[in-house]
Design an enzyme around this catalytic site. Structure first.
Site, short mmCIF file in Angstrom:
data_model
loop_
_atom_site.label_atom_id
_atom_site.label_comp_id
_atom_site.label_asym_id
_atom_site.label_seq_id
_atom_site.Cartn_x
_atom_site.Cartn_y
_atom_site.Cartn_z
N ASP A 28 0.83 -1.21 0.00
CA ASP A 28 0.00 0.00 0.00
C ASP A 28 0.86 1.26 0.00
OD1 ASP A 28 0.94 -0.57 2.52
OD2 ASP A 28 -1.03 -0.60 3.49
N ASN A 29 1.92 1.27 0.80
CA ASN A 29 2.81 2.42 0.84
C ASN A 29 3.48 2.67 -0.50
OD1 ASN A 29 5.84 3.46 1.33
ND2 ASN A 29 4.52 4.33 2.92
#
Length: 399
Positions: A238-239
Site C-alpha cells: 500500500d505504501n
C-alpha cells in the site's frame, strides 16, 4: 556555567513548545476529521451508467466472521460490479462452502472464484490476487481485504471521488466494528486515536498514508506503475502504491466512509503482535524517521514537557497531570468523531487507552530489535527500504 544554563533554557523552551504544538495538532486533526469524515458527496448518474468496478478480495483460510463480511459485498447498492474472490492455497478450502452458499443466495451478482495464485514475489496478498487482477473486466478495481465489513452505500461513496480525473486511488481510513470485551475496546482506541490522528494529519498535509485494506483505483494508473505484480516484492504494498501514484502526478482521495475491520478473533496479545509487525515494516521502509515515533506519544511528550516546565519554574506534577488529561480528552473527542458518536463503556475505553499508551514503547522496542515478521502463516525477513524475502529464500550477501 552560564552557557550550560542557556543551552538548557533553549532546549526546555523547544521541548515545551513541541508539547504544546502537539496538542494543537490534535485539535487541527479533530476539526479536519469532523469536516472530512462527515461530509456528503453525490454520485452523478453518468458515473452510475458508465463505470463498472471489479472488486478483488483475497481470502485466507477461515475466520468466523468471513460469511458476515463477504455477504455485505453481495448486497452493495452499486449497479455495476463484479466480485473476484481469490482463494489462496488448498488449505483455504473452508471458505469455498461459504462462497457457494452466498452465490446461491444472490444469483444475480457476478462472481468469479480463483484458486491458487501467481508467484510474483514474497507478498502473499499480491500473489493471491494476481489471477483476479488479470481477469478483471472493468476500468476500476477495488482491492478489499477479507476482514472488511462494508455498508451497502460504501462503493457508491467511493465512486463519487472518481469524478476528479486527477484521482488515481480512493482510500479508506481503517477502523473496527464493535467487539465485546477489552480486546475489542483496545482495537477501537488504537484505530480511533493514534492511527486516525496520524492518518488524518497525513491526508491534510497531502502525504502518502494509504491503508491497503480498502483501495479503489484506476486500472490504467496501476498499469502505468507496472501493474499489481510490480509490488509483489514488498509486504507494504500500500505504501509503495501510494508513492508510485504521487510520483506520477496522480492524487489520492480519502473516502468519507471507513474501512471497517471485522475480525472474528481478538486479544491483547494479537494486538501487540500486529503493532510490533507494523513497526518493523515502518522501520524497514523509513528507518530514520521511524526512530522519532516515541516522541509523538503521550507519556514521552508529557514527561519531556513537564521536565522543561520544571526547569522554567513551573510545577512538574501539575504540568504532567494536566497534559495527560488534555491528551486523553482530545483522544476521546477524536474517537467519538471517528466512531460517529459511539464510545461504549467509558471505563473500558479508559483502560484500553491507558494500556495502549503504556505498551506502545514496548511494541516499538520489539519492532526495532527484529527483522522477521509472520504474516499469513509464513515468515519473512525485512530488508532496508521496505523490500522483503521469504525466510526460506536466499538473502543477498550485500544486505
Amino acid at each position: 556555567m552560564d552557557s550550560f544554563r542557556t543551552a538548557f533554557f533553549i532546549i526546555s523552551i523547544c521541548l515545551l513548545s513541541w508539547s504544546l504544538i502537539y496538542i494543537c495538532l490534535h485539535w487541527i486533526v479533530i476539526i479536519y476529521g469532523k469536516r472530512k469524515l462527515h461530509s456528503k458527496k453525490e454520485l452523478s448518474n453518468k458515473l452510475y451508467e458508465s463505470q463498472g468496478v471489479s472488486i478483488i478480495k483475497p481470502l485466507y483460510g477461515y475466520d468466523r466472521n468471513l460469511k458476515e463480511n463477504l455477504e455485505t459485498f453481495f448486497k452493495l447498492d452499486y449497479p455495476k460490479f463484479e466480485l473476484l474472490l481469490c482463494v489462496g492455497e488448498e488449505k483455504d478450502g473452508p471458505s469455498l462452502p461459504i462462497i457457494s452458499e452466498l452465490r446461491a443466495k444472490y444469483p444475480t451478482v457476478d462472481v468469479k472464484v480463483f484458486q491458487g495464485g501467481e508467484d510474483v514475489g514474497p507478498n502473499p496478498k499480491i500473489c493471491n490476487m494476481m489471477p483476479g487482477y488479470k481477469s478483471s473486466q472493468y476500468p476500476l478495481i477495488w482491492f478489499s481485504d477479507s476482514t472488511i465489513y462494508t455498508p451497502p452505500d460504501n462503493l457508491t461513496e467511493m465512486m463519487s471521488h472518481i469524478g476528479n480525473p486527477k484521482v488515481a486511488i480512493v482510500h479508506q481510513m481503517p477502523f473496527v466494528c464493535d467487539f465485546e470485551g477489552f480486546a475489542g475496546y483496545l482495537d477501537k482506541v488504537y484505530f480511533g486515536t493514534q492511527l486516525s490522528r496520524i492518518y488524518l494529519l497525513s491526508v491534510l498535509l497531502k502525504q502518502n498514508c494509504l491503508c491497503g485494506a480498502s483501495l479503489l483505483m484506476s486500472k490504467h494508473s496501476l498499469g502505468e506503475a507496472g501493474g499489481l505484480q510490480a509490488f509483489g516484492d514488498t509486504l507494504a504494498e500500500d505504501n509503495f502504491l501510494g508513492r508510485a501514484m504521487l510520483e506520477r502526478g496522480w492524487e489520492l482521495s480519502l473516502s468519507t466512509k471507513l474501512a471497517l475491520l471485522n475480525q472474528g478473533t481478538k486479544s491483547a496479545a494479537l494486538y501487540r503482535a500486529r503493532v510490533t509487525r507494523w513497526t518493523r515494516l515502518r522501520v524497514a521502509m523509513l528507518p530514520f524517521p521511524s526512530l522519532l515515533e516515541p516522541f509523538s506519544e503521550c507519556f514521552c511528550i508529557s514527561l519531556l514537557g513537564a521536565l522543561s516546565a520544571k526547569f522554567l519554574g513551573f510545577s512538574f506534577l501539575v504540568f504532567l497531570i494536566s497534559y495527560v488529561i488534555i491528551w486523553f480528552l482530545s483522544d476521546m473527542v477524536l474517537l467519538k468523531i471517528v466512531s460517529n458518536g459511539t464510545l461504549g463503556s467509558l471505563w473500558l475505553v479508559f483502560l484500553a487507552w491507558l494500556y495502549r499508551e503504556s505498551t506502545t514503547y514496548w511494541c516499538f522496542l520489539s519492532g526495532l530489535v527484529g527483522r522477521e515478521v509472520t504474516w499469513g502463516g509464513k515468515r519473512y525477513r525485512l530488508l532496508l527500504w521496505g523490500k522483503a524475502v521469504r525466510i526460506n529464500d536466499s538473502i543477498p550477501e550485500t544486505v
